[in-house]
Design a protein around this motif. Structure first.
Motif, PDB file in Angstrom:
ATOM      1  N   GLU A 130       0.819  -1.210   0.000  1.00  0.00           N
ATOM      2  CA  GLU A 130       0.000   0.000   0.000  1.00  0.00           C
ATOM      3  C   GLU A 130       0.855   1.264   0.000  1.00  0.00           C
ATOM      4  O   GLU A 130       0.551   2.220  -0.720  1.00  0.00           O
ATOM      5  CB  GLU A 130      -0.956  -0.011   1.191  1.00  0.00           C
ATOM      6  CG  GLU A 130      -2.015  -1.093   1.109  1.00  0.00           C
ATOM      7  CD  GLU A 130      -2.782  -1.097  -0.207  1.00  0.00           C
ATOM      8  OE1 GLU A 130      -3.106  -0.006  -0.725  1.00  0.00           O
ATOM      9  OE2 GLU A 130      -3.032  -2.191  -0.734  1.00  0.00           O
ATOM     10  N   PHE A 131       1.916   1.299   0.785  1.00  0.00           N
ATOM     11  CA  PHE A 131       2.736   2.511   0.805  1.00  0.00           C
ATOM     12  C   PHE A 131       3.614   2.604  -0.442  1.00  0.00           C
ATOM     13  O   PHE A 131       3.980   3.702  -0.863  1.00  0.00           O
ATOM     14  CB  PHE A 131       3.565   2.568   2.085  1.00  0.00           C
ATOM     15  CG  PHE A 131       2.774   3.017   3.277  1.00  0.00           C
ATOM     16  CD1 PHE A 131       2.661   4.366   3.571  1.00  0.00           C
ATOM     17  CD2 PHE A 131       2.112   2.103   4.080  1.00  0.00           C
ATOM     18  CE1 PHE A 131       1.906   4.803   4.656  1.00  0.00           C
ATOM     19  CE2 PHE A 131       1.350   2.523   5.168  1.00  0.00           C
ATOM     20  CZ  PHE A 131       1.253   3.874   5.458  1.00  0.00           C
ATOM     21  N   ALA A 132       3.923   1.461  -1.061  1.00  0.00           N
ATOM     22  CA  ALA A 132       4.706   1.495  -2.299  1.00  0.00           C
ATOM     23  C   ALA A 132       3.925   2.107  -3.451  1.00  0.00           C
ATOM     24  O   ALA A 132       4.527   2.628  -4.403  1.00  0.00           O
ATOM     25  CB  ALA A 132       5.173   0.089  -2.668  1.00  0.00           C
ATOM     26  N   ARG A 133       2.608   2.070  -3.408  1.00  0.00           N
ATOM     27  CA  ARG A 133       1.816   2.640  -4.510  1.00  0.00           C
ATOM     28  C   ARG A 133       2.194   4.106  -4.724  1.00  0.00           C
ATOM     29  O   ARG A 133       2.436   4.537  -5.864  1.00  0.00           O
ATOM     30  CB  ARG A 133       0.323   2.510  -4.216  1.00  0.00           C
ATOM     31  CG  ARG A 133      -0.179   1.073  -4.126  1.00  0.00           C
ATOM     32  CD  ARG A 133      -1.693   1.043  -3.990  1.00  0.00           C
ATOM     33  NE  ARG A 133      -2.193  -0.269  -3.624  1.00  0.00           N
ATOM     34  CZ  ARG A 133      -2.370  -1.296  -4.470  1.00  0.00           C
ATOM     35  NH1 ARG A 133      -2.063  -1.146  -5.742  1.00  0.00           N
ATOM     36  NH2 ARG A 133      -2.845  -2.456  -4.036  1.00  0.00           N
ATOM     37  N   ALA A 134       2.234   4.874  -3.644  1.00  0.00           N
ATOM     38  CA  ALA A 134       2.583   6.296  -3.768  1.00  0.00           C
ATOM     39  C   ALA A 134       4.070   6.467  -4.054  1.00  0.00           C
ATOM     40  O   ALA A 134       4.466   7.372  -4.796  1.00  0.00           O
ATOM     41  CB  ALA A 134       2.191   7.051  -2.498  1.00  0.00           C
ATOM     42  N   MET A 135       4.916   5.622  -3.462  1.00  0.00           N
ATOM     43  CA  MET A 135       6.350   5.696  -3.738  1.00  0.00           C
ATOM     44  C   MET A 135       6.628   5.491  -5.229  1.00  0.00           C
ATOM     45  O   MET A 135       7.450   6.196  -5.833  1.00  0.00           O
ATOM     46  CB  MET A 135       7.097   4.632  -2.930  1.00  0.00           C
ATOM     47  CG  MET A 135       7.153   4.880  -1.426  1.00  0.00           C
ATOM     48  SD  MET A 135       8.044   3.512  -0.611  1.00  0.00           S
ATOM     49  CE  MET A 135       8.133   4.124   1.068  1.00  0.00           C
ATOM     50  N   VAL A 136       5.951   4.536  -5.825  1.00  0.00           N
ATOM     51  CA  VAL A 136       6.146   4.255  -7.250  1.00  0.00           C
ATOM     52  C   VAL A 136       5.735   5.457  -8.095  1.00  0.00           C
ATOM     53  O   VAL A 136       6.422   5.818  -9.058  1.00  0.00           O
ATOM     54  CB  VAL A 136       5.367   2.989  -7.647  1.00  0.00           C
ATOM     55  CG1 VAL A 136       5.249   2.877  -9.167  1.00  0.00           C
ATOM     56  CG2 VAL A 136       6.051   1.746  -7.071  1.00  0.00           C
ATOM     57  N   ARG A 137       4.643   6.086  -7.716  1.00  0.00           N
ATOM     58  CA  ARG A 137       4.218   7.281  -8.469  1.00  0.00           C
ATOM     59  C   ARG A 137       5.264   8.382  -8.394  1.00  0.00           C
ATOM     60  O   ARG A 137       5.470   9.117  -9.367  1.00  0.00           O
ATOM     61  CB  ARG A 137       2.873   7.795  -7.945  1.00  0.00           C
ATOM     62  CG  ARG A 137       1.685   6.904  -8.257  1.00  0.00           C
ATOM     63  CD  ARG A 137       0.369   7.633  -8.046  1.00  0.00           C
ATOM     64  NE  ARG A 137       0.172   8.044  -6.662  1.00  0.00           N
ATOM     65  CZ  ARG A 137      -0.431   7.295  -5.746  1.00  0.00           C
ATOM     66  NH1 ARG A 137      -0.870   6.075  -6.063  1.00  0.00           N
ATOM     67  NH2 ARG A 137      -0.598   7.746  -4.517  1.00  0.00           N
TER      68      ARG A 137
END
Length: 257
Positions: A130-137
């Motif tokens: 879940e936190f990687a979703r924003a990191m990837v963006r």
């Protein structure tokens, strides 16, 4: 003399799961001392508030709390959105939440087995995803999973724990495989035997402590603050080309026979 800029985490927002006590608290406190803005996580909001106040008194850092169950994917997704919206972009995630249950394998209950795997392994998947979703963006981010010497070594009475930590080692490498091309670094710290509430029964077992100090080249139990340096390395630009690695902080335990 100031520290090398490669190890700078000043102003970065870091979430540490299971951080109201023990290793998680020490890691969160270390990040706060280094200037990071820390988000403490656990299920007990009152315990989190006490830990937040203690870290603020000691460091003067900005510290938040976010109570949610890391084993519940819906709660994790909602919390990730809430933290990003209300606190800011999370650049460092430390998956520290863990539980131990000691029992002979033939007597290990089904529910206890599932609880150990859900707490130690599934939670890192849910939180990391879940936190990687924003990191990837954003194209960058650091994920640090807390493994164990039991990621490599078995011991009687804790087979499910070893299985969960072995799985976490490979989840870390899987995160690297998927997310390194997108700008993220996923690594792990594998502590040896540290004196915490989780190991209290072993610390108080004179025979086990004697065996451990003889078995460990450093000749002693670890202190939780001795994990902070490894975390700062894996959380900072110093590790930008380090990915999918497991850093053992164990006094030499896994290096010798």
């Amino acid at each position: 003399m100031s520290s090398h800029g490669n190890f700078d985490v000043e102003g970065k927002i870091a979430l540490v799961t299971g951080s109201s006590r023990g290793i998680g608290f020490a890691l969160a406190n270390g990040l706060a001392e280094a200037g990071a803005e820390v988000v403490l996580n656990g299920r007990d909001a009152e315990a989190l508030a006490r830990s937040r106040d203690e870290i603020v008194r000691a460091t003067g850092a900005t510290v938040h709390t976010c109570a949610f169950d890391v084993t519940a994917p819906e709660e994790v997704a909602a919390a990730a959105q809430r933290v990003e919206d209300e606190i800011g972009p999370v650049e460092i995630v430390v998956n520290n939440t863990g539980v131990q249950h000691r029992s002979p394998l033939l007597e290990f209950g089904d529910d206890d087995f599932r609880r150990v795997l859900d707490t130690n392994l599934s939670s890192a998947f849910f939180v990391g995803r879940e936190f990687a979703r924003a990191m990837v963006r954003r194209g960058h981010g650091k994920i640090v999973n807390i493994c164990s010497v039991q990621s490599e070594l078995g011991r009687a009475g804790i087979a499910p724990y070893a299985a969960s930590k072995g799985g976490l080692k490979m989840l870390t490498r899987g995160m690297c495989a998927d997310w390194a091309p997108l700008g993220l670094q996923a690594n792990a710290i594998a502590p040896g035997y540290f004196d915490t509430q989780l190991t209290e029964a072993l610390v108080n077992d004179a025979d086990f402590s004697a065996w451990l100090t003889k078995r460990t080249p450093a000749g002693r139990w670890g202190r939780t603050e001795e994990l902070v340096g490894a975390l700062l390395f894996l959380s900072s630009p110093a590790s930008d080309f380090v990915n999918g690695q497991i850093l053992y902080v164990d006094g030499g335990l896994t290096a010798v026979v």
